[in-house]
Design an enzyme around this catalytic site. Structure first.
Site, PDB file in Angstrom:
ATOM      1  N   SER A 191       0.843  -1.190   0.000  1.00  0.00           N
ATOM      2  CA  SER A 191       0.000   0.000   0.000  1.00  0.00           C
ATOM      3  C   SER A 191       0.881   1.243   0.000  1.00  0.00           C
ATOM      4  CB  SER A 191      -0.966  -0.041   1.189  1.00  0.00           C
ATOM      5  OG  SER A 191      -2.017   0.877   1.011  1.00  0.00           O
ATOM      6  N   GLU A 194      -8.729  -5.702  -4.932  1.00  0.00           N
ATOM      7  CA  GLU A 194      -8.282  -4.599  -4.082  1.00  0.00           C
ATOM      8  C   GLU A 194      -9.471  -3.765  -3.606  1.00  0.00           C
ATOM      9  OE1 GLU A 194      -5.083  -3.586  -3.307  1.00  0.00           O
ATOM     10  OE2 GLU A 194      -3.889  -4.910  -4.553  1.00  0.00           O
ATOM     11  N   HIS A 245      -7.306  -5.831  -0.755  1.00  0.00           N
ATOM     12  CA  HIS A 245      -6.099  -5.004  -0.693  1.00  0.00           C
ATOM     13  C   HIS A 245      -5.193  -5.455   0.456  1.00  0.00           C
ATOM     14  CE1 HIS A 245      -3.512  -1.524  -0.763  1.00  0.00           C
ATOM     15  NE2 HIS A 245      -3.863  -1.165   0.452  1.00  0.00           N
TER      16      HIS A 245
END
Length: 533
Positions: A190, A325, A438
């Site tokens: 991320s 995600e 995600h």
């Protein structure tokens, strides 16, 4: 060696002996300062090297996390004195010929949240068992890390400069922990993945690492960049909360430096909460392109331009994403998800400055791409999850990996699709949908106490495969240097003619032609438009 002692540049450290879940022994040194505390006059300034100490410093306890808002309690936690790192190593002070590869983990959290030094959330167990040294660290977040006033005492990108400072410390000291300063791999998920790309782009980080892995993060993602003009506008709204009007950058900086840590974080988050954003996820105080001044800039070119021209550090690179995600929106962006599901108005959530004359055609294209496509999952919001997958993560990540591959080799790309017992974010936020959310691959690389319960035999195999490929890459620059029972598929790098990628599920499969319609849409968008952040 019940209390291992290591001497670094600033003094002696006392660590502790730990054991992995499989009973393998390793050494941990926690809360090691890599920079002087950025407090007082150093608030918003570039990091400076740490001071020395007398005697033996206790490095067995967790350090402060960086000041931030706790999303669950809505209270400010952490401290400005947070620039510390942890070192985990399977052996100490190895001979030069047998120094171990170093893997430096950069935590995520949108540049506003998270930490890297609490090993209940980021345990090194899986990696150190493969004979690598693992380093994790904190960096300044939010307004403390990313206020940008185009001046030496608040230049912007301080959080990324902290990362550079940590890498400099590693270069000077990691040999003392058995690590090889000439074989350092940076990796993160991320915002940590975006940070990896930013470090590729910054001349300040050149030579400080030798391989890079960006998981579900890129400099091109709308939430990972902002303009210094917009950041300054946000900062000027903070004094208004206290009924004070400031008319110059000098007054603004003086006001912000005069606030307590808790008030500064609370007020900055209040400003962000009342801001109207175009597109998907936004965090406001994030990396920016700096204006050249009387200081060393971390970044003075737009990421897309620099990537297109090959103006970045050329090292073996690995990148990828999770197939769904956009499931993050179920827990972090439910109103947006519900609105798109109901109205099917995609353009509202597209963070690009679309020409007025082209908006109608673009809306038609978006509806065709997402509403008429064949869905892998039968959720009624599957089309919206695919769209947010692309807008917030996959679109920019794919484009940046393609640009890097055009100018550097090798580049390895993956899609993680496995849905199992260690899927990190799905488990943490109890997301009921099928598929990989995600950051879910992180649970198969970093041990976390946030994930408990029994795992299946297939979960264990997937974990061993990911750990094997990531540590192989750190050792050799190739995730599958040899094909064997654990890794039966050769992971091929991206070729000039096509973006080959590894599909990671309960099996490993090499594929080509990744979501061609969605890919073309975002390649065209990035080539033509700028973000409206």
């Amino acid at each position: 060696m019940s209390c291992p002692i290591v001497e670094v540049e600033q003094g002696k450290l006392k660590g502790k002996v730990c054991k992995t879940l499989n009973n393998s022994e390793f050494f941990a040194f926690k809360g090691v300062p890599y920079a002087k505390p950025p407090v007082g006059d150093l608030r918003f300034s570039v990091p400076v090297p740490p001071e020395s100490w007398e005697g033996v410093k206790d490095a067995t306890k967790d350090c402060n996390i960086c000041a931030q808002l706790d999303k669950e309690t809505q209270s400010v936690v952490g401290d400005e004195d947070c620039l510390y790192l942890n070192v985990y190593t399977p052996k100490l002070q190895a001979p030069e010929a047998s120094l171990l590869p170093v893997m430096v983990f950069i935590h995520g959290g949108g540049f506003l949240f998270g930490h890297g030094t609490d090993d209940t959330a980021h345990g090194p167990d899986f990696l150190v068992e493969k004979d690598v040294v693992v380093v994790s660290f904190n960096y300044r977040l939010g307004i403390l890390g990313f206020l940008s006033l185009d001046r030496k005492d608040a230049p912007g990108n301080m959080g990324l400069r902290d990362q550079v400072q940590a890498l400099k410390w590693i270069q000077k000291n990691i040999k003392q922990f058995g690590g090889d300063p000439n074989n350092v791999t940076i990796f993160g998920v991320s915002a940590g993945g975006s940070s990896v790309e930013y470090l590729l782009l910054s001349p300040l980080a050149k030579g400080l690492f030798h391989k890079a892995i960006a998981q579900s993060g890129s400099t091109l993602l709308p939430w990972a960049q902002n303009t210094n003009i917009k950041i300054k506008e946000l900062a000027y709204k903070i004094p208004l909360i206290k009924g004070k009007i400031v008319t110059s950058d000098d007054q603004l900086l003086q006001f912000l430096k005069g606030l307590s840590t808790k008030d500064l974080i609370a007020y900055s988050m209040l400003v962000l909460a009342t801001e109207t954003w175009c597109g998907g996820i936004h965090f406001g105080f994030v990396p920016t392109v700096e204006k050249s001044g009387e200081w060393e800039t971390f970044l003075d070119k737009k990421p897309y331009d620099a990537l297109s021209r090959g103006e970045f550090t050329k090292v073996p690179f690995m990148a990828g994403f999770c197939s769904r995600e956009g499931l993050l929106m179920v827990s972090h962006g439910a109103p947006r998800l519900e609105k798109l599901k109901k109205d099917k108005s995609f353009l509202e959530f597209l963070p690009f400055d679309i020409d007025e004359t082209e908006k109608q055609a673009m809306e038609v294209k978006l509806k065709t791409t997402y509403l008429e496509a064949e869905q892998k999952f039968d959720d009624e919001d599957a089309f919206a999850i695919d769209f947010f997958t692309d807008v917030d993560f996959f679109g920019g990540g794919y484009v940046s990996a393609s640009l890097i591959a055009k100018n550097s080799s090798p580049v390895f790309f993956y899609e993680f699709a496995y849905d199992g017992g260690l899927n990190y974010l799905k488990k943490k936020h109890n997301i009921p949908h099928k598929g990989a959310c995600h950051g879910d691959e992180g649970g198969y690389l970093i041990r976390s106490n946030l994930i408990d319960g029994e795992i299946s035999k297939t979960d264990e195999i997937v974990k061993n495969r990911l750990v094997g490929m990531w540590t192989n890459f750190a050792k050799y620059g190739d995730p599958t240097p040899e094909v064997n029972d654990l890794l039966p598929t050769k992971w091929e790098p991206i070729a000039e003619t096509s973006l080959a990628y590894l599909y990671i599920d309960d099996q490993l499969t090499m594929k080509e032609g990744l979501y061609p319609t969605r890919v073309k849409l975002f390649k065209d968008l990035y080539e033509k438009y700028n973000f409206s952040s």
